[in-house]
Write a protein that holds these residues in place. Structure first.
Motif, PDB file in Angstrom:
ATOM      1  N   UNK A 455       0.667  -1.170  -0.071  1.00  0.00           N
ATOM      2  CA  UNK A 455      -0.086   0.096   0.061  1.00  0.00           C
ATOM      3  C   UNK A 455       0.915   1.400   0.205  1.00  0.00           C
ATOM      4  N   UNK A 456       2.076   1.182   0.870  1.00  0.00           N
ATOM      5  CA  UNK A 456       2.969   2.441   0.928  1.00  0.00           C
ATOM      6  C   UNK A 456       3.802   2.456  -0.470  1.00  0.00           C
ATOM      7  N   UNK A 457       3.859   1.690  -1.170  1.00  0.00           N
ATOM      8  CA  UNK A 457       4.769   1.872  -2.509  1.00  0.00           C
ATOM      9  C   UNK A 457       3.983   1.614  -3.780  1.00  0.00           C
ATOM     10  N   UNK A 458       2.703   0.914  -3.853  1.00  0.00           N
ATOM     11  CA  UNK A 458       2.262   0.653  -5.042  1.00  0.00           C
ATOM     12  C   UNK A 458       1.168   1.773  -5.221  1.00  0.00           C
ATOM     13  N   UNK A 459       0.958   2.183  -6.302  1.00  0.00           N
ATOM     14  CA  UNK A 459      -0.299   2.959  -6.652  1.00  0.00           C
ATOM     15  C   UNK A 459      -1.800   2.203  -6.952  1.00  0.00           C
ATOM     16  N   UNK A 460      -1.629   1.199  -7.455  1.00  0.00           N
ATOM     17  CA  UNK A 460      -2.724   0.312  -7.421  1.00  0.00           C
ATOM     18  C   UNK A 460      -2.266  -1.278  -6.838  1.00  0.00           C
ATOM     19  N   UNK A 461      -3.296  -1.974  -6.433  1.00  0.00           N
ATOM     20  CA  UNK A 461      -3.315  -3.439  -5.562  1.00  0.00           C
ATOM     21  C   UNK A 461      -3.689  -4.218  -6.428  1.00  0.00           C
ATOM     22  N   UNK A 462      -3.403  -5.345  -6.793  1.00  0.00           N
ATOM     23  CA  UNK A 462      -4.082  -6.250  -7.434  1.00  0.00           C
ATOM     24  C   UNK A 462      -5.024  -6.928  -6.610  1.00  0.00           C
ATOM     25  N   UNK A 463      -6.303  -7.446  -7.275  1.00  0.00           N
ATOM     26  CA  UNK A 463      -7.169  -7.947  -6.602  1.00  0.00           C
ATOM     27  C   UNK A 463      -6.477  -9.312  -5.930  1.00  0.00           C
ATOM     28  N   UNK A 464      -7.433  -9.821  -4.730  1.00  0.00           N
ATOM     29  CA  UNK A 464      -7.093 -11.050  -4.146  1.00  0.00           C
ATOM     30  C   UNK A 464      -8.228 -12.041  -4.195  1.00  0.00           C
ATOM     31  N   UNK A 465      -7.744 -13.221  -4.068  1.00  0.00           N
ATOM     32  CA  UNK A 465      -8.414 -14.337  -4.198  1.00  0.00           C
ATOM     33  C   UNK A 465      -9.194 -14.609  -2.911  1.00  0.00           C
ATOM     34  N   UNK A 466     -10.658 -14.450  -2.960  1.00  0.00           N
ATOM     35  CA  UNK A 466     -11.394 -14.403  -1.714  1.00  0.00           C
ATOM     36  C   UNK A 466     -11.221 -15.764  -1.187  1.00  0.00           C
ATOM     37  N   UNK A 467     -10.780 -16.841  -1.928  1.00  0.00           N
ATOM     38  CA  UNK A 467     -10.923 -18.024  -1.329  1.00  0.00           C
ATOM     39  C   UNK A 467      -9.455 -18.752  -0.843  1.00  0.00           C
ATOM     40  N   UNK A 468      -8.358 -17.918  -0.937  1.00  0.00           N
ATOM     41  CA  UNK A 468      -7.087 -17.994  -0.372  1.00  0.00           C
ATOM     42  C   UNK A 468      -7.003 -18.175   1.049  1.00  0.00           C
ATOM     43  N   UNK A 469      -6.019 -18.849   1.707  1.00  0.00           N
ATOM     44  CA  UNK A 469      -6.159 -19.201   3.188  1.00  0.00           C
ATOM     45  C   UNK A 469      -5.868 -17.913   3.708  1.00  0.00           C
ATOM     46  N   UNK A 470      -4.896 -17.044   3.403  1.00  0.00           N
ATOM     47  CA  UNK A 470      -4.715 -15.621   4.027  1.00  0.00           C
ATOM     48  C   UNK A 470      -5.295 -14.405   3.090  1.00  0.00           C
ATOM     49  N   UNK A 471      -6.182 -13.772   3.788  1.00  0.00           N
ATOM     50  CA  UNK A 471      -6.956 -12.604   2.793  1.00  0.00           C
ATOM     51  C   UNK A 471      -6.437 -11.162   3.596  1.00  0.00           C
ATOM     52  N   UNK A 472      -5.810 -10.596   2.981  1.00  0.00           N
ATOM     53  CA  UNK A 472      -5.614  -9.138   3.848  1.00  0.00           C
ATOM     54  C   UNK A 472      -6.671  -8.412   4.290  1.00  0.00           C
ATOM     55  N   UNK A 473      -6.648  -8.103   5.271  1.00  0.00           N
ATOM     56  CA  UNK A 473      -7.835  -7.116   5.848  1.00  0.00           C
ATOM     57  C   UNK A 473      -8.018  -5.882   5.051  1.00  0.00           C
ATOM     58  N   UNK A 474      -7.357  -5.490   4.244  1.00  0.00           N
ATOM     59  CA  UNK A 474      -7.555  -4.367   3.626  1.00  0.00           C
ATOM     60  C   UNK A 474      -8.637  -4.846   2.198  1.00  0.00           C
ATOM     61  N   UNK A 475      -8.792  -5.972   2.100  1.00  0.00           N
ATOM     62  CA  UNK A 475      -9.630  -6.213   1.084  1.00  0.00           C
ATOM     63  C   UNK A 475     -10.960  -6.969   1.975  1.00  0.00           C
ATOM     64  N   UNK A 476     -11.949  -7.312   1.213  1.00  0.00           N
ATOM     65  CA  UNK A 476     -13.019  -7.647   1.723  1.00  0.00           C
ATOM     66  C   UNK A 476     -13.135  -9.322   2.070  1.00  0.00           C
ATOM     67  N   UNK A 477     -13.290  -9.750   3.269  1.00  0.00           N
ATOM     68  CA  UNK A 477     -13.550 -11.033   3.461  1.00  0.00           C
ATOM     69  C   UNK A 477     -14.582 -11.572   3.288  1.00  0.00           C
ATOM     70  N   UNK A 478     -15.239 -12.546   2.578  1.00  0.00           N
ATOM     71  CA  UNK A 478     -16.515 -12.986   2.273  1.00  0.00           C
ATOM     72  C   UNK A 478     -17.328 -13.288   3.447  1.00  0.00           C
ATOM     73  N   UNK A 479     -18.334 -12.638   3.512  1.00  0.00           N
ATOM     74  CA  UNK A 479     -19.344 -13.020   4.690  1.00  0.00           C
ATOM     75  C   UNK A 479     -19.673 -14.389   4.637  1.00  0.00           C
ATOM     76  N   UNK A 480     -19.550 -15.284   3.932  1.00  0.00           N
ATOM     77  CA  UNK A 480     -19.875 -16.565   3.860  1.00  0.00           C
ATOM     78  C   UNK A 480     -18.764 -17.635   4.221  1.00  0.00           C
ATOM     79  N   UNK A 481     -17.587 -16.877   4.728  1.00  0.00           N
ATOM     80  CA  UNK A 481     -16.368 -17.757   5.070  1.00  0.00           C
ATOM     81  C   UNK A 481     -16.709 -18.585   6.128  1.00  0.00           C
ATOM     82  N   UNK A 482     -16.129 -19.994   5.879  1.00  0.00           N
ATOM     83  CA  UNK A 482     -16.151 -21.032   6.981  1.00  0.00           C
ATOM     84  C   UNK A 482     -14.823 -21.143   7.401  1.00  0.00           C
ATOM     85  N   UNK A 483     -14.762 -22.027   8.489  1.00  0.00           N
ATOM     86  CA  UNK A 483     -13.536 -22.410   9.079  1.00  0.00           C
ATOM     87  C   UNK A 483     -12.724 -23.093   8.004  1.00  0.00           C
ATOM     88  N   UNK A 484     -13.407 -24.096   7.173  1.00  0.00           N
ATOM     89  CA  UNK A 484     -12.641 -24.734   6.186  1.00  0.00           C
ATOM     90  C   UNK A 484     -12.148 -23.844   5.123  1.00  0.00           C
TER      91      UNK A 484
END
Length: 640
Positions: A455-484
């Motif tokens: 965020x401090x060095x890039x003007x644009x950030x690539x979109x993240x995979x919402x199903x990946x194990x680690x999701x940045x809190x600066x991206x939206x975590x799906x409301x439907x996220x499960x423990x799995x």
């Protein structure tokens, strides 16, 4: 004699053969445990996660802060009494150590010998040659020094171990350039509720004065401190990383881990890692520790140095200072030392809270004062402050209760961002605020710390995979996220699951429904001249809200390293929660609400905030529409 020589020779040959077989077996099975066993355990964990039948949206338990179940374990501890702090002859600020002026006024001329405490490795220290002075002493080789002082007439003596932040660290010449410092301060074994109970002043200052954001759905991913901090600091589990366990042949030092502070150091940050209680250190109890010092500044050396001195001092003191304050002071001095260089520091305190559910309460005033000083000295103007814990209390008696099990899985985690940063990155902060209500893990915090650099060095950030194990809190975590989805094994998952009840005519469902209707009638009772008394017409749907079966069955670790679980416990459940959807008359209002069932008393309770109306009320409430708007969802007017 010849016979004895022959026997000796046979014995020697036998010993050699036995030893050879032994070392061969050690080599074979040691390597096997090193690689095959780790892979097998990892596969077991992955299989457990993927086979979880309850993979729906996570609903966190609403755990009462002062439930009788938990209050049985709580009491206040007396304050720590270390005497007068000014009785210590020497003090250090940043890199300068000096004899306290008030001491010289009382005692006259004083001479001190300073010996630098030099780190050899994570388990050994050595002392530098003493330097004698009546003036100040500059820390350059080490942050820590042994000091022996005496009045010039030698009628009085004093000795102690001092700490500061040495000169001479070269972190690069990047400068601040709008970069955000990261200050992480953690306590061992504090659930979100435990933090609020035992550190109430600190919690109030964090959330009300500093406007900190608390993660309501932060869930552990394993047992104990290493399984909490390793994913947070590396983004991986211990099983996925190179072997570092002490008992494994040819295992690595922990320096092989891709620690997050290395990423910050590459970007010109000066770094520090501080942890007390060296005998049970996160990376040195089961693991090999660090060969080379992991960060620019490293407090383990200090704790090794004072270990043999502690029996000279009062309980929980070092000299005339409470031991928990030494880490607070050192962390503050580190932040104040480097005003023109970005800083990353992770301080983790365990002594007060690791072995006690109550003792950490003695630190509340000191921690609050520390937060206030950071704020008043403008440290927080350009710093992301993270106050956190690794997990909740893990003591056997607490683990035997349902709420204790749940709290263990829900540690405290709070972020404080500067206001200018929120304004500069409004979308990232908006996503973060939303994610405070989502299921979050250490993997996500690691992704967030990585993302902060981008965020401090890039003007644009690539979109993240919402199903990946680690999701940045600066991206939206799906409301439907499960423990799995979040890579949490079922027995570590604190999420509750709705289990539909097909027969809505059962006694427990009917009584839950009646409790909802009674709560609504009680709420409107004062205005009965306007609002009708309603009655239950139909129960449309019901479900029971229950923790994972494996959470209830979890007892303790099954293996030494904490990878596998012993699921032989039979946890007693004192209350249950139901959700009921029902229709009332007159008016045909449809309500949906959560109801708590006290099993022992067979009593049902419901909060008005947990009752939702799921169909429109239209003009049914027009008699109070303007005058009593809070009743609109519940009032069926006598005259329409």
């Amino acid at each position: 004699m010849n016979k004895l020589r022959k026997i000796s020779k046979r014995h020697i040959i036998s010993v050699i053969v036995v030893c050879g077989i032994y070392f061969l077996l050690v080599h074979i099975f040691g390597n096997r445990d090193n690689f095959g066993d780790n892979r097998q355990k990892l596969e077991q964990i992955e299989e457990s996660i993927q086979s979880d039948e309850n993979q729906g949206q996570c609903r966190m338990p609403d755990l009462p802060l002062y439930s009788p179940e938990m209050m049985n374990f709580l009491h206040d501890e007396p304050p720590i009494d270390c005497g007068e702090e000014g009785d210590d002859w020497v003090k250090c600020e940043r890199s300068t150590c000096f004899i306290r002026p008030a001491v010289m006024v009382r005692k006259g001329r004083i001479r001190c010998d300073f010996s630098d405490i030099i780190r050899v490795d994570d388990f050994r220290i050595e002392l530098g040659s003493p330097v004698s002075t009546e003036e100040t002493y500059k820390l350059t080789r080490s942050d820590f020094a042994r000091v022996k002082c005496h009045k010039l007439d030698r009628s009085e003596r004093w000795h102690g171990t001092v700490l500061g932040v040495r000169d001479g660290v070269n972190a690069g010449n990047y400068g601040m350039n709008g970069r955000l410092n990261v200050l992480m301060y953690g306590y061992d074994s504090l659930s979100r509720n435990a933090f609020m109970r035992k550190l109430p002043k600190s919690f109030a200052y964090l959330t009300e004065d500093l406007h900190g954001d608390v993660l309501k759905g932060y869930n552990v991913v394993g047992d104990g401190t290493p399984q909490a901090l390793i994913p947070l600091l590396t983004g991986l589990t211990e099983l996925e990383l190179p072997e570092t366990r002490k008992r494994m042949r040819n295992s690595n030092f922990v320096n092989v881990y891709p620690m997050i502070w290395n990423d910050y150091q590459k970007e010109g940050y000066v770094t520090a890692f501080n942890e007390d209680v060296p005998d049970i250190g996160t990376f040195s109890y089961r693991l090999n520790g660090f060969d080379e010092q992991p960060t620019h500044h490293y407090m383990r050396t200090y704790y090794l140095a004072i270990k043999g001195e502690l029996n000279q001092y009062r309980k929980l003191c070092v000299g005339h200072l409470p031991r928990h304050r030494t880490m607070l002071e050192y962390t503050k001095e580190f932040m104040l030392k480097y005003t023109k260089t970005p800083r990353f520091v992770f301080s983790f305190h365990g002594e007060l809270s690791h072995d006690s559910i109550n003792l950490v309460g003695v630190a509340d005033d000191d921690f609050t004062a520390w937060l206030k000083e950071l704020h008043s000295r403008s440290v927080l103007n350009n710093t992301l402050l993270i106050v956190m814990s690794d997990h909740g209390n893990r003591f056997a008696e607490v683990r035997n209760t349902l709420q204790g099990k749940q709290e263990e899985r829900l540690p405290f985690f709070a972020f404080v961002f500067p206001e200018w940063w929120k304004n500069k990155f409004p979308q990232a902060y908006s996503n973060f605020k939303e994610n405070t209500q989502r299921l979050v893990t250490p993997f996500d915090v690691h992704a967030t710390l990585k993302d902060l650099l981008k965020l401090q060095t890039d003007d644009a950030r690539a979109s993240r995979n919402e199903h990946s194990r680690g999701i940045s809190l600066f991206d939206r975590i799906p409301e439907t996220r499960s423990c799995a989805d979040a890579w949490i094994e079922p027995h570590w998952c604190a999420c509750l699951n709705w289990r539909p009840i097909n027969d809505t005519a059962t006694d427990v469902v009917v009584r839950a429904a009646v409790a909802i209707v009674d709560a609504i009638n009680q709420f409107t009772h004062e205005y009965r001249a306007l609002c009708s008394h309603i009655t239950l017409s139909e129960i449309n749907w019901a479900a029971k809200l229950a923790p994972h079966d494996n959470l209830l069955r979890f007892k303790q670790n099954k293996d030494f390293d904490g990878f596998l679980a012993d699921l032989s416990s039979t946890t007693q459940v004192f209350s249950e929660m139901y959700q009921v959807k029902l229709t009332t008359i007159p008016g045909g209002a449809i309500f949906e609400a959560s109801v708590t069932h006290d099993i022992a008393m067979h009593a049902f309770s419901v909060r008005m905030s947990d009752i939702s109306r799921v169909n429109q009320y239209g003009d049914q409430a027009r008699c109070i529409m303007e005058t009593l708007p809070e009743l609109r969802k519940y009032c069926y007017c006598h005259t329409l």
